[in-house]
Design a protein around this motif. Sequence first.
Motif, PDB file in Angstrom:
ATOM      1  N   ILE A 441      -4.471   7.489  -8.388  1.00 55.82           N
ATOM      2  CA  ILE A 441      -3.087   7.786  -8.087  1.00 55.82           C
ATOM      3  C   ILE A 441      -2.741   7.786  -6.714  1.00 55.82           C
ATOM      4  O   ILE A 441      -2.192   7.635  -5.814  1.00 55.82           O
ATOM      5  N   GLY A 442      -3.798   9.032  -6.390  1.00 57.81           N
ATOM      6  CA  GLY A 442      -3.909   9.611  -4.905  1.00 57.81           C
ATOM      7  C   GLY A 442      -4.126   8.551  -3.931  1.00 57.81           C
ATOM      8  O   GLY A 442      -3.855   8.309  -2.822  1.00 57.81           O
ATOM      9  N   ALA A 443      -5.108   7.593  -4.171  1.00 56.18           N
ATOM     10  CA  ALA A 443      -5.521   6.534  -3.238  1.00 56.18           C
ATOM     11  C   ALA A 443      -4.416   5.548  -3.216  1.00 56.18           C
ATOM     12  O   ALA A 443      -4.591   4.648  -2.185  1.00 56.18           O
ATOM     13  N   TYR A 444      -3.513   5.456  -4.141  1.00 54.10           N
ATOM     14  CA  TYR A 444      -2.346   4.459  -3.822  1.00 54.10           C
ATOM     15  C   TYR A 444      -0.975   4.618  -3.992  1.00 54.10           C
ATOM     16  O   TYR A 444      -0.350   4.794  -5.016  1.00 54.10           O
ATOM     17  N   PRO A 445      -0.694   5.311  -2.921  1.00 53.83           N
ATOM     18  CA  PRO A 445       0.577   6.430  -2.877  1.00 53.83           C
ATOM     19  C   PRO A 445       1.734   5.430  -2.538  1.00 53.83           C
ATOM     20  O   PRO A 445       2.710   5.506  -2.931  1.00 53.83           O
ATOM     21  N   GLY A 446       1.331   4.132  -1.916  1.00 56.61           N
ATOM     22  CA  GLY A 446       2.534   3.357  -1.562  1.00 56.61           C
ATOM     23  C   GLY A 446       2.135   1.926  -1.334  1.00 56.61           C
ATOM     24  O   GLY A 446       0.795   1.567  -2.015  1.00 56.61           O
ATOM     25  N   CYS A 447       2.486   0.818  -0.973  1.00 59.64           N
ATOM     26  CA  CYS A 447       2.365  -0.509  -0.826  1.00 59.64           C
ATOM     27  C   CYS A 447       2.392  -1.036   0.605  1.00 59.64           C
ATOM     28  O   CYS A 447       3.371  -1.039   1.254  1.00 59.64           O
ATOM     29  N   PRO A 448       1.233  -1.042   1.232  1.00 61.03           N
ATOM     30  CA  PRO A 448       1.059  -1.060   2.832  1.00 61.03           C
ATOM     31  C   PRO A 448       1.418  -2.642   2.966  1.00 61.03           C
ATOM     32  O   PRO A 448       1.081  -3.441   1.920  1.00 61.03           O
ATOM     33  N   GLU A 449       2.009  -2.862   4.097  1.00 62.03           N
ATOM     34  CA  GLU A 449       2.785  -4.076   4.181  1.00 62.03           C
ATOM     35  C   GLU A 449       1.657  -5.196   4.485  1.00 62.03           C
ATOM     36  O   GLU A 449       0.523  -4.943   5.363  1.00 62.03           O
ATOM     37  N   GLY A 450       1.420  -6.127   3.798  1.00 62.86           N
ATOM     38  CA  GLY A 450       0.709  -7.499   3.768  1.00 62.86           C
ATOM     39  C   GLY A 450      -0.784  -6.980   3.282  1.00 62.86           C
ATOM     40  O   GLY A 450      -1.377  -7.915   3.416  1.00 62.86           O
ATOM     41  N   ALA A 451      -1.049  -5.994   2.532  1.00 64.57           N
ATOM     42  CA  ALA A 451      -2.444  -5.513   2.110  1.00 64.57           C
ATOM     43  C   ALA A 451      -2.421  -6.197   0.949  1.00 64.57           C
ATOM     44  O   ALA A 451      -1.544  -6.537  -0.106  1.00 64.57           O
ATOM     45  N   PRO A 452      -3.640  -6.516   0.263  1.00 65.87           N
ATOM     46  CA  PRO A 452      -3.940  -7.041  -1.141  1.00 65.87           C
ATOM     47  C   PRO A 452      -3.527  -5.761  -1.964  1.00 65.87           C
ATOM     48  O   PRO A 452      -3.589  -4.642  -1.561  1.00 65.87           O
ATOM     49  N   ARG A 453      -3.400  -6.057  -3.375  1.00 65.32           N
ATOM     50  CA  ARG A 453      -3.164  -5.285  -4.301  1.00 65.32           C
ATOM     51  C   ARG A 453      -4.242  -4.345  -4.422  1.00 65.32           C
ATOM     52  O   ARG A 453      -3.898  -2.888  -4.548  1.00 65.32           O
TER      53      ARG A 453
END
Length: 534
Positions: A441-453
């Motif tokens: 959860i700490g590694a994925y705090p949001g959705c970077p623009e244009g980055a893969p899931r």
Amino acid sequence: MTPKPLAKPAHPTAEAVPAPRLFSPAEPAYWAGLLRVLAALPALFFMVVVLTPPLNHDVAAILNFAERWVGGESLFRDLIDVNPPLIFVLAAIPALIDRFTPLDIVQSWLLCVLACCGLAWWLCLRLRQGIEEGPVEAAALNALIPLIIVMVAYDVGQREHLMGLFALPYALLAARRAQGLPTPGGLALTVTIAAAVGFALKPHFLAVPALVEALVLLHRGPVAALRDRLPWIMAGIWLLYLASLPLFFPDYLGFVVPLVMDFYLGNGGIGLFDVLFTNQLGPALIALLVTLPLLAWKGAGMPARMLAAVAVGGLLSAWVQHKGWSYHVVPMAMATALMACWVVARWFDHALPSGRAAEAAPALALALVAAVAIVQVRGESPWRQIWYASLAEGQLTATLKREVAGERLLVLSPDIYPVYPALNYARARSTLRTMNLWLLIGAYPGCPEGAPRYREPWEMSRPEFLVYRTVAEDFARAPPGAVLVAKNSGIPRCGAEDFDPIAYFSRHPAFAETWRHYTRVVHMNTYLLYLRED
């Protein structure tokens, strides 16, 4: 002349009988005893709540780790958690009882916690001996101290509760020291050691002894206070504990602490100002601020002042953790309630004539106990216990007992509750190296623009790659009996795509190959249980 006898009245005069009063009838001891029994009922009620499922979720998670540690896994290498080692050392005691006796882990833990509650009550009782107490004060304390010890119910056994538990006799001992009253050496040493262990559970807890010892210093003067061996014994215990960390738990300092700094402290926290207005810390702070002015009365007594120092220290401890969780305010709530009621009881002893105070003591004690109990039942308990079996949380427990009792289980969930204590009641053990997926959860705090899931392995940070690799490799090396997956991953959704833990880990060939054997699915409200079929 012989006097004539008086004529007898037509109707004999009835002998006057005094009308009984409510609290002073012909048998006052009966009513006093009845009121004492009623004053003891709230403590008994909360004791029953403590023994009723569910077990506190954090306590249950720590117990699950302690079982695995006793079973041979390496603490802070195979079992990664932010808590300092001491709580796991203490939790290893019921884990060993579970391993070598017919008692299960939950029963063993409850036995140990109730023993601690009994010890704290006995220490407080001993420390009250030799001190003059008014009748209202004595009656109130006899009923209040057992209630204060168990009133947090669902949070009994939490680290904050264990600290608050032994902070009570520590405050009473500090009051005796500040007044120069002699205390038996064995009793003083027992209280000091128990309190030192409680305060060592979290570094934030040291705010409590710092304030209490400062108050002792203020009353006794620096020379007498510095000559007192008890604070030095506490400090020696803490130094020995710190020295033991690199010797016995090197992975905690070398791996877990950096992990805490990078992930845990920034995960789910609230601002230091905002946390004061949360629904848990806010009311506790108001209660403390409202009751502290009671200490302006000269007759408030030294024990109440020491309890106030404990309450303020508890406030500081809860504040710096900036989470606002219910158990963070437990020491503060315990000390505030006992301090306020103690001062009120002493005031009644001062305001009433001695005879009236003795007569009213049982009723006034009952009123104080009832006030504390009524405030406390507005919290989580007993409502969580009453409805647990019928809610989704209880149904999860029932499903795990039915499907995977005694099995090993991979848990892919962001939740501590209700996964714990459901695993404990099913006597199942998680195979995940962390208690939940908090590192992910700490590694994925949001959705970077244009980055893969999902990041590729070479793009991952060290903590994320650790989770990705160890989950897949552990899963393939020793496949568990089932996999429990939360429908809500706890990771923000990116566009129309949820974060799917199975899809995430299936990118690892070892995980994907083993996953093919988990074909039967049990659907629950918020979880999916995948069972292995060889």
